[in-house]
Enzyme design. Structure first.
Site, mmCIF file in Angstrom:
data_model
loop_
_atom_site.group_PDB
_atom_site.id
_atom_site.type_symbol
_atom_site.label_atom_id
_atom_site.label_comp_id
_atom_site.label_asym_id
_atom_site.label_seq_id
_atom_site.Cartn_x
_atom_site.Cartn_y
_atom_site.Cartn_z
ATOM 1 N N ASN A 147 60.732 47.079 47.059
ATOM 2 C CA ASN A 147 59.281 47.126 47.211
ATOM 3 C C ASN A 147 58.974 48.144 48.302
ATOM 4 O O ASN A 147 59.144 47.861 49.486
ATOM 5 C CB ASN A 147 58.770 45.722 47.592
ATOM 6 C CG ASN A 147 57.286 45.721 47.893
ATOM 7 O OD1 ASN A 147 56.589 46.717 47.663
ATOM 8 N ND2 ASN A 147 56.790 44.606 48.407
ATOM 9 N N LYS A 192 56.204 49.240 49.252
ATOM 10 C CA LYS A 192 54.925 48.981 49.942
ATOM 11 C C LYS A 192 54.141 50.301 50.068
ATOM 12 O O LYS A 192 54.270 51.163 49.197
ATOM 13 C CB LYS A 192 55.179 48.296 51.290
ATOM 14 C CG LYS A 192 56.070 47.052 51.121
ATOM 15 C CD LYS A 192 56.174 46.189 52.342
ATOM 16 C CE LYS A 192 57.077 44.995 52.035
ATOM 17 N NZ LYS A 192 57.183 44.045 53.149
ATOM 18 N N HIS A 245 52.388 38.909 46.495
ATOM 19 C CA HIS A 245 53.102 39.215 47.735
ATOM 20 C C HIS A 245 52.275 38.706 48.928
ATOM 21 O O HIS A 245 51.052 38.772 48.911
ATOM 22 C CB HIS A 245 53.340 40.724 47.855
ATOM 23 C CG HIS A 245 54.326 41.050 48.932
ATOM 24 N ND1 HIS A 245 53.981 41.063 50.262
ATOM 25 C CD2 HIS A 245 55.654 41.325 48.879
ATOM 26 C CE1 HIS A 245 55.063 41.343 50.982
ATOM 27 N NE2 HIS A 245 56.082 41.504 50.168
ATOM 28 N N GLU A 267 51.637 39.975 51.666
ATOM 29 C CA GLU A 267 50.727 40.972 52.247
ATOM 30 C C GLU A 267 49.449 41.081 51.416
ATOM 31 O O GLU A 267 48.369 41.323 51.950
ATOM 32 C CB GLU A 267 51.456 42.323 52.365
ATOM 33 C CG GLU A 267 52.493 42.283 53.489
ATOM 34 C CD GLU A 267 53.719 43.146 53.256
ATOM 35 O OE1 GLU A 267 53.703 44.021 52.376
ATOM 36 O OE2 GLU A 267 54.727 42.923 53.969
ATOM 37 N N GLU A 315 59.992 34.592 49.460
ATOM 38 C CA GLU A 315 59.898 35.445 50.649
ATOM 39 C C GLU A 315 59.221 34.672 51.772
ATOM 40 O O GLU A 315 57.980 34.637 51.838
ATOM 41 C CB GLU A 315 59.066 36.699 50.335
ATOM 42 C CG GLU A 315 59.642 37.563 49.239
ATOM 43 C CD GLU A 315 59.181 39.019 49.371
ATOM 44 O OE1 GLU A 315 60.036 39.893 49.296
ATOM 45 O OE2 GLU A 315 57.974 39.255 49.593
ATOM 46 N N GLY A 362 59.649 41.834 57.379
ATOM 47 C CA GLY A 362 59.431 42.942 58.312
ATOM 48 C C GLY A 362 59.622 42.561 59.762
ATOM 49 O O GLY A 362 59.260 43.314 60.665
ATOM 50 N N SER A 376 63.611 40.747 55.363
ATOM 51 C CA SER A 376 64.634 41.356 56.229
ATOM 52 C C SER A 376 66.026 41.264 55.622
ATOM 53 O O SER A 376 67.014 41.060 56.336
ATOM 54 C CB SER A 376 64.600 40.734 57.632
ATOM 55 O OG SER A 376 63.340 40.957 58.236
HETATM 56 P P1 13P Z 1 61.399 43.525 54.453
HETATM 57 O O1 13P Z 1 62.698 43.647 53.698
HETATM 58 O O2 13P Z 1 60.956 44.801 55.079
HETATM 59 O O3 13P Z 1 61.405 42.362 55.387
HETATM 60 O O4 13P Z 1 60.272 43.193 53.344
HETATM 61 C C1 13P Z 1 60.502 42.188 52.424
HETATM 62 C C2 13P Z 1 59.403 42.220 51.430
HETATM 63 O O5 13P Z 1 58.266 41.932 51.761
HETATM 64 C C3 13P Z 1 59.736 42.630 50.065
HETATM 65 O O6 13P Z 1 58.677 42.398 49.203
#
Ligand code: 13P
Length: 261
Positions: free
Chosen positions: A19, A21, A104, A106, A176, A182, A221
């Site tokens: 992803n 982002k 997601h 976010e 997640e 992150g 992560s």
């Molecule tokens: P990170 O691997 O940067 O923590 O992000 C995970 C994520 O949100 C994947 O959709």
């Protein structure tokens, strides 16, 4: 689809999905896809990349002839109409996108997305033959309060509850934990496995075949130094990768580790 190389208990395949982002411009996206295209993908591993909307069509073209699939990071639940700024599932399908991340954290946090809307997006994706990658997971406060199982149960019930067994068997779930995204904090292997087993148990209400077929990815992560342990869990069928998917060597290493799980 590649066959499963793990065991009879393995739901099917390992998936490593990147992803991206809101990262990478056009030239950077082209360079990253070029680097991914030459990676060797082990038998039994499926690789998915999710660049931002402007680069999806080019990514599909660039990856022609490779086994890597292209996913979007979001979609609208309606097929067309006056929804300024939105992108529909038929639009994604028309450029060769095969899957789409929905729900997601976010999107939930910054765009007010609810499981109710996510359920409609999932229905639209399934109707058009795209694979929804449905994200669920608890916040830090919910984890500390011991409510993580309850929260994830409710998310799944609201977003997936209306699906029949056939539809459900075409969904990919990504667990997640929000506190791990992150942040550099990762769920321990045990925390991931117990939540994945819980999700699998919920799926089994639709029959053991569904529970076996639906891949459950871990996200948060996930990096080369912790992936082997996470991927080794029986109910962890790969990863939804953020930061480490932006770097071809790291993403390639995650693909390699998935092949060994
Ligand atoms: P990170 O691997 O940067 O923590 O992000 C995970 C994520 O949100 C994947 O959709």
């Amino acid at each position: 689809m590649n066959g499963c190389v793990r065991s009879d208990l393995c739901p099917m395949r390992m998936i490593v999905a990147g992803n991206w982002k809101m990262n990478k411009d056009s030239a950077e996206a082209t360079a990253l896809i070029a680097a991914l295209k030459v990676l060797s993908v082990p038998e039994g591993v499926e690789v998915i990349v999710a660049p931002a909307f402007p680069f999806l069509a080019a990514a599909v073209d660039q990856l022609a002839g490779s086994s890597i699939l292209v996913a979007a990071q979001d979609c609208h639940e309606k097929s067309h109409g006056a929804y300024t700024g939105a992108v529909s599932v038929p639009m994604l399908k028309s450029v060769g996108v095969k899957a789409c991340i929905v729900g997601h954290s976010e999107r939930r946090q910054y765009f007010g997305e609810t499981d109710k809307v996510v359920g409609l997006k999932i229905a639209a994706l399934l109707e058009h033959g795209l694979t929804p990658i449905y994200c669920c997971g608890e916040s830090q406060e919910e984890r500390v309060g011991g409510r993580h199982f309850e929260v994830v149960t409710n998310q799944l019930k609201t977003a997936l509850g209306a699906l029949n067994s056939e539809q459900l068997s075409r969904v990919v779930i990504a667990y997640e934990p929000v506190w791990a995204i992150g942040t550099g904090l990762t769920a321990t292997s045990e925390q991931a496995q117990e939540m994945h087993a819980h999700i699998r148990e919920l799926l089994s209400a639709h029959g053991s075949e569904v529970a076996k077929r639906v891949p459950i990815l871990y996200g948060g992560s996930c990096k080369p130094d912790n992936a082997a342990e996470l991927f080794a869990n029986r109910d962890v069928n790969g990863g939804l990768i953020g930061g480490a998917s932006l770097d071809a060597p790291q993403f390639g290493e995650l693909i390699r580790l998935a092949g060994q799980a």
